[in-house]
Design a protein around this motif. Structure first.
Motif, PDB file in Angstrom:
ATOM      1  N   THR A  34      -6.927   1.235 -10.089  1.00 31.75           N
ATOM      2  CA  THR A  34      -7.787   0.435  -9.165  1.00 31.75           C
ATOM      3  C   THR A  34      -7.687   0.741  -7.608  1.00 31.75           C
ATOM      4  O   THR A  34      -6.451   0.928  -7.120  1.00 31.75           O
ATOM      5  N   ASP A  35      -8.474   1.042  -6.936  1.00 29.33           N
ATOM      6  CA  ASP A  35      -8.475   1.262  -5.511  1.00 29.33           C
ATOM      7  C   ASP A  35      -7.492   0.110  -4.870  1.00 29.33           C
ATOM      8  O   ASP A  35      -7.620  -0.899  -4.996  1.00 29.33           O
ATOM      9  N   PRO A  36      -6.698   0.734  -4.293  1.00 30.78           N
ATOM     10  CA  PRO A  36      -5.387  -0.081  -3.451  1.00 30.78           C
ATOM     11  C   PRO A  36      -5.966  -1.169  -2.666  1.00 30.78           C
ATOM     12  O   PRO A  36      -5.618  -2.357  -2.495  1.00 30.78           O
ATOM     13  N   ALA A  37      -7.163  -0.940  -1.996  1.00 31.56           N
ATOM     14  CA  ALA A  37      -7.761  -1.811  -1.089  1.00 31.56           C
ATOM     15  C   ALA A  37      -8.336  -3.293  -1.811  1.00 31.56           C
ATOM     16  O   ALA A  37      -8.532  -4.204  -1.184  1.00 31.56           O
ATOM     17  N   LEU A  38      -8.516  -2.876  -3.155  1.00 27.94           N
ATOM     18  CA  LEU A  38      -8.867  -4.159  -3.939  1.00 27.94           C
ATOM     19  C   LEU A  38      -7.736  -4.949  -4.627  1.00 27.94           C
ATOM     20  O   LEU A  38      -8.136  -5.794  -5.025  1.00 27.94           O
ATOM     21  N   ARG A  39      -6.511  -4.395  -4.368  1.00 25.46           N
ATOM     22  CA  ARG A  39      -5.407  -5.197  -5.043  1.00 25.46           C
ATOM     23  C   ARG A  39      -4.585  -6.063  -4.134  1.00 25.46           C
ATOM     24  O   ARG A  39      -4.704  -5.895  -3.070  1.00 25.46           O
ATOM     25  N   ARG A  40      -4.103  -7.182  -4.957  1.00 21.75           N
ATOM     26  CA  ARG A  40      -3.464  -8.104  -4.002  1.00 21.75           C
ATOM     27  C   ARG A  40      -2.351  -8.543  -4.595  1.00 21.75           C
ATOM     28  O   ARG A  40      -2.264  -8.509  -5.889  1.00 21.75           O
ATOM     29  N   ARG A  41      -1.465  -9.003  -3.949  1.00 24.10           N
ATOM     30  CA  ARG A  41      -0.106  -9.123  -4.421  1.00 24.10           C
ATOM     31  C   ARG A  41       0.479 -10.721  -3.829  1.00 24.10           C
ATOM     32  O   ARG A  41       0.420 -10.853  -2.477  1.00 24.10           O
ATOM     33  N   GLU A  42       1.270 -11.562  -4.525  1.00 23.98           N
ATOM     34  CA  GLU A  42       1.674 -12.783  -3.972  1.00 23.98           C
ATOM     35  C   GLU A  42       3.066 -12.926  -4.739  1.00 23.98           C
ATOM     36  O   GLU A  42       3.127 -12.515  -5.859  1.00 23.98           O
ATOM     37  N   GLU A  43       4.087 -13.428  -4.011  1.00 25.44           N
ATOM     38  CA  GLU A  43       5.301 -13.740  -4.776  1.00 25.44           C
ATOM     39  C   GLU A  43       5.476 -15.244  -4.730  1.00 25.44           C
ATOM     40  O   GLU A  43       5.222 -16.098  -3.876  1.00 25.44           O
ATOM     41  N   PHE A  44       6.315 -15.532  -5.966  1.00 26.33           N
ATOM     42  CA  PHE A  44       6.808 -16.977  -6.242  1.00 26.33           C
ATOM     43  C   PHE A  44       8.225 -16.914  -6.776  1.00 26.33           C
ATOM     44  O   PHE A  44       8.683 -15.961  -7.241  1.00 26.33           O
TER      45      PHE A  44
ATOM     46  N   CYS B 206     -18.294   2.675 -15.281  1.00 26.49           N
ATOM     47  CA  CYS B 206     -17.586   3.019 -13.986  1.00 26.49           C
ATOM     48  C   CYS B 206     -16.632   4.080 -14.148  1.00 26.49           C
ATOM     49  O   CYS B 206     -16.141   4.290 -15.345  1.00 26.49           O
ATOM     50  N   GLU B 207     -16.125   4.737 -13.252  1.00 23.09           N
ATOM     51  CA  GLU B 207     -14.892   5.564 -13.338  1.00 23.09           C
ATOM     52  C   GLU B 207     -13.820   4.989 -12.628  1.00 23.09           C
ATOM     53  O   GLU B 207     -13.870   4.082 -11.693  1.00 23.09           O
ATOM     54  N   PRO B 208     -12.458   5.397 -13.352  1.00 21.44           N
ATOM     55  CA  PRO B 208     -11.560   4.888 -12.605  1.00 21.44           C
ATOM     56  C   PRO B 208     -11.378   5.420 -11.088  1.00 21.44           C
ATOM     57  O   PRO B 208     -11.564   6.505 -10.943  1.00 21.44           O
ATOM     58  N   TRP B 209     -10.481   4.567 -10.386  1.00 25.40           N
ATOM     59  CA  TRP B 209      -9.884   5.198  -8.943  1.00 25.40           C
ATOM     60  C   TRP B 209      -9.004   6.122  -9.176  1.00 25.40           C
ATOM     61  O   TRP B 209      -7.975   6.153  -9.841  1.00 25.40           O
ATOM     62  N   SER B 210      -8.915   7.204  -8.236  1.00 26.26           N
ATOM     63  CA  SER B 210      -7.958   7.999  -8.334  1.00 26.26           C
ATOM     64  C   SER B 210      -7.641   8.610  -6.778  1.00 26.26           C
ATOM     65  O   SER B 210      -8.638   8.643  -6.062  1.00 26.26           O
ATOM     66  N   PRO B 211      -6.236   8.783  -6.488  1.00 25.08           N
ATOM     67  CA  PRO B 211      -6.110   9.124  -5.225  1.00 25.08           C
ATOM     68  C   PRO B 211      -6.838  10.474  -4.797  1.00 25.08           C
ATOM     69  O   PRO B 211      -6.966  11.404  -5.408  1.00 25.08           O
ATOM     70  N   ALA B 212      -7.048  10.640  -3.419  1.00 19.60           N
ATOM     71  CA  ALA B 212      -7.373  11.968  -2.961  1.00 19.60           C
ATOM     72  C   ALA B 212      -6.785  12.904  -3.018  1.00 19.60           C
ATOM     73  O   ALA B 212      -5.542  12.646  -3.234  1.00 19.60           O
ATOM     74  N   PRO B 213      -7.223  14.321  -3.266  1.00 18.38           N
ATOM     75  CA  PRO B 213      -6.042  15.351  -3.434  1.00 18.38           C
ATOM     76  C   PRO B 213      -5.521  15.491  -2.298  1.00 18.38           C
ATOM     77  O   PRO B 213      -5.811  15.299  -1.256  1.00 18.38           O
ATOM     78  N   ALA B 214      -4.221  15.778  -2.363  1.00 13.31           N
ATOM     79  CA  ALA B 214      -3.376  16.025  -1.194  1.00 13.31           C
ATOM     80  C   ALA B 214      -3.863  17.384  -0.351  1.00 13.31           C
ATOM     81  O   ALA B 214      -4.461  18.287  -1.011  1.00 13.31           O
ATOM     82  N   ALA B 215      -3.956  17.109   0.717  1.00 18.13           N
ATOM     83  CA  ALA B 215      -4.571  18.162   1.747  1.00 18.13           C
ATOM     84  C   ALA B 215      -3.577  19.322   1.783  1.00 18.13           C
ATOM     85  O   ALA B 215      -2.165  19.147   1.734  1.00 18.13           O
ATOM     86  N   GLU B 216      -4.061  20.654   1.639  1.00 15.87           N
ATOM     87  CA  GLU B 216      -3.348  21.730   1.795  1.00 15.87           C
ATOM     88  C   GLU B 216      -2.321  21.784   3.131  1.00 15.87           C
ATOM     89  O   GLU B 216      -3.134  21.495   4.100  1.00 15.87           O
ATOM     90  N   GLU B 217      -1.089  22.040   3.055  1.00 17.04           N
ATOM     91  CA  GLU B 217      -0.554  22.238   4.269  1.00 17.04           C
ATOM     92  C   GLU B 217      -1.020  23.590   4.848  1.00 17.04           C
ATOM     93  O   GLU B 217      -0.911  24.687   4.197  1.00 17.04           O
ATOM     94  N   THR B 218      -1.185  23.538   6.139  1.00 14.13           N
ATOM     95  CA  THR B 218      -1.554  24.699   6.589  1.00 14.13           C
ATOM     96  C   THR B 218      -0.301  25.591   7.420  1.00 14.13           C
ATOM     97  O   THR B 218       0.398  24.756   8.055  1.00 14.13           O
ATOM     98  N   GLU B 219      -0.353  26.550   7.364  1.00 16.55           N
ATOM     99  CA  GLU B 219       0.887  27.332   8.152  1.00 16.55           C
ATOM    100  C   GLU B 219       0.234  27.771   9.460  1.00 16.55           C
ATOM    101  O   GLU B 219      -0.777  28.019   9.852  1.00 16.55           O
TER     102      GLU B 219
END
Length: 119
Positions: free
Chosen positions: A61-71, A105-118
């Motif tokens: 699930t997209d991290p922007a939609l996740r919530r966390r609380e502590e008890f 619907c499709e599951p969320w997946s992280p964007a591919p890591a950007a290629e490091e440029t030399e």
């Protein structure tokens, strides 16, 4: 009110996950560091509530939609977590009822890591 296990279940380090229609949630026992009254760092037992809209698992699930609380990890904290889940569901019941099906619907997946440029 949501059904969650007895305190003993969490004291035995078990994780619990369930859903109320499209409101998915997970309760995880753990520890956090806090500063005590004498200024020394201490560990405190906690119950972490993660919740998100379905139909996918927390990790899909997209991290922007996740919530966390502590008890606190005691009977009062367990009761507060259950009451909080009820409050979350009631506040947006239509939202939770209208979550898409896993087939629509499709599951969320992280964007591919950007290629490091030399250079």
């Amino acid at each position: 009110m949501p059904q969650i296990p007895l305190l003993h279940y969490f004291k035995c380090k078990n994780i619990y996950s369930a859903n109320i229609e499209g409101l998915f949630y997970r309760l995880t026992p753990g520890k956090r560091k806090v500063t005590g009254p004498d200024g020394a760092e201490q560990e405190e037992s906690i119950l972490t509530l993660d919740y998100w809209p379905g139909p996918w698992t927390l990790e899909r699930t997209d991290p922007a939609l996740r919530r966390r609380e502590e008890f606190s990890l005691d009977e009062e904290g367990r009761t507060q977590a259950a009451a909080r889940l009820e409050e979350i569901y009631t506040a947006e019941a239509d939202r939770w009822r209208s979550c898409p099906s896993i087939l629509d619907c499709e599951p969320w997946s992280p964007a591919p890591a950007a290629e490091e440029t030399e250079g």
